[in-house]
Design a protein around this motif. Structure first.
Motif, PDB file in Angstrom:
ATOM      1  N   THR A  30       0.851  -1.185   0.000  1.00  0.00           N
ATOM      2  CA  THR A  30       0.000   0.000   0.000  1.00  0.00           C
ATOM      3  C   THR A  30       0.891   1.240   0.000  1.00  0.00           C
ATOM      4  O   THR A  30       2.084   1.173   0.334  1.00  0.00           O
ATOM      5  CB  THR A  30      -0.911   0.041   1.233  1.00  0.00           C
ATOM      6  N   GLY A  68      -8.792 -14.667  -4.852  1.00  0.00           N
ATOM      7  CA  GLY A  68      -9.304 -13.303  -4.842  1.00  0.00           C
ATOM      8  C   GLY A  68      -8.586 -12.430  -3.835  1.00  0.00           C
ATOM      9  O   GLY A  68      -9.130 -11.458  -3.333  1.00  0.00           O
ATOM     10  N   VAL A  69      -7.332 -12.795  -3.565  1.00  0.00           N
ATOM     11  CA  VAL A  69      -6.539 -12.114  -2.547  1.00  0.00           C
ATOM     12  C   VAL A  69      -5.345 -11.435  -3.210  1.00  0.00           C
ATOM     13  O   VAL A  69      -4.678 -12.036  -4.051  1.00  0.00           O
ATOM     14  CB  VAL A  69      -6.029 -13.129  -1.502  1.00  0.00           C
ATOM     15  N   ASP A  73      -4.164  -6.199   0.104  1.00  0.00           N
ATOM     16  CA  ASP A  73      -5.269  -6.486   1.019  1.00  0.00           C
ATOM     17  C   ASP A  73      -4.789  -6.786   2.433  1.00  0.00           C
ATOM     18  O   ASP A  73      -5.580  -6.824   3.372  1.00  0.00           O
ATOM     19  CB  ASP A  73      -6.094  -7.677   0.516  1.00  0.00           C
ATOM     20  N   HIS A  89      -8.035  -5.911   4.385  1.00  0.00           N
ATOM     21  CA  HIS A  89      -8.999  -5.259   3.507  1.00  0.00           C
ATOM     22  C   HIS A  89      -9.668  -6.309   2.612  1.00  0.00           C
ATOM     23  O   HIS A  89      -9.129  -7.387   2.375  1.00  0.00           O
ATOM     24  CB  HIS A  89      -8.300  -4.221   2.621  1.00  0.00           C
ATOM     25  N   ASN A  90     -10.833  -5.957   2.098  1.00  0.00           N
ATOM     26  CA  ASN A  90     -11.528  -6.724   1.066  1.00  0.00           C
ATOM     27  C   ASN A  90     -11.757  -8.183   1.480  1.00  0.00           C
ATOM     28  O   ASN A  90     -12.136  -8.455   2.601  1.00  0.00           O
ATOM     29  CB  ASN A  90     -10.789  -6.601  -0.266  1.00  0.00           C
ATOM     30  N   ARG A  91     -11.515  -9.101   0.564  1.00  0.00           N
ATOM     31  CA  ARG A  91     -11.816 -10.521   0.777  1.00  0.00           C
ATOM     32  C   ARG A  91     -11.030 -11.117   1.949  1.00  0.00           C
ATOM     33  O   ARG A  91     -11.537 -11.951   2.677  1.00  0.00           O
ATOM     34  CB  ARG A  91     -11.543 -11.292  -0.508  1.00  0.00           C
ATOM     35  N   GLU A  94     -12.819 -10.401   5.142  1.00  0.00           N
ATOM     36  CA  GLU A  94     -13.994 -11.270   5.274  1.00  0.00           C
ATOM     37  C   GLU A  94     -13.594 -12.677   5.707  1.00  0.00           C
ATOM     38  O   GLU A  94     -14.236 -13.278   6.569  1.00  0.00           O
ATOM     39  CB  GLU A  94     -14.745 -11.344   3.946  1.00  0.00           C
TER      40      GLU A  94
END
Length: 125
Positions: A30, A68-69, A73, A89-91, A94
């Motif tokens: 990031t 999907g990582v 993230d 973050h994101n998937r 979750e």
């Protein structure tokens, strides 16, 4: 509780940083992580420690690429005390929630040759 560890070779990190594909760094880290690593002689070791931390989190959660990582993230940030912690973050966020992981213990170290990270995902008891 879940645990993951990883080692990153500093020379490999050097190749990633020095590649003409400079955008690769932004696909891995990031902007906050890049800013935190700064410039100067310890930049490679700091980046390698963050990369090892990302890999260790993925191992702790039993994730692989293609789920999907993405590396961004998983973000390493420093608390006011200077201690590292993880923000997901994101998937990945979750998936950690589904696994019951609500906080992380993070330890990193490096030499001029390798960076090491150990992460422990803690669940609410």
């Amino acid at each position: 509780m879940t645990h993951g560890v990883d080692l990153v070779d500093i020379e490999d990190m050097h190749r990633l940083v020095e590649t003409p594909l400079g955008s690769q760094l932004h696909r891995t880290f990031t902007q906050g992580e890049l800013d935190a690593c700064g410039e100067g002689r310890l930049r490679l070791e700091r980046l390698a420690g963050r990369l090892a931390t990302k890999e260790a989190v993925m191992k702790a959660l039993g994730l692989g690429f293609g789920d999907g990582v993405g590396f961004p993230d998983i973000e390493t940030v420093n608390l006011d005390s200077g201690a590292p912690t993880i923000v997901l973050h994101n998937r990945v966020a979750e998936m950690a929630k589904q696994a019951g992981v609500d906080r992380w213990l993070v330890s990193t170290s490096h030499t001029d040759k390798v960076a090491f990270a150990s992460v422990i995902g803690l669940t609410a008891a």
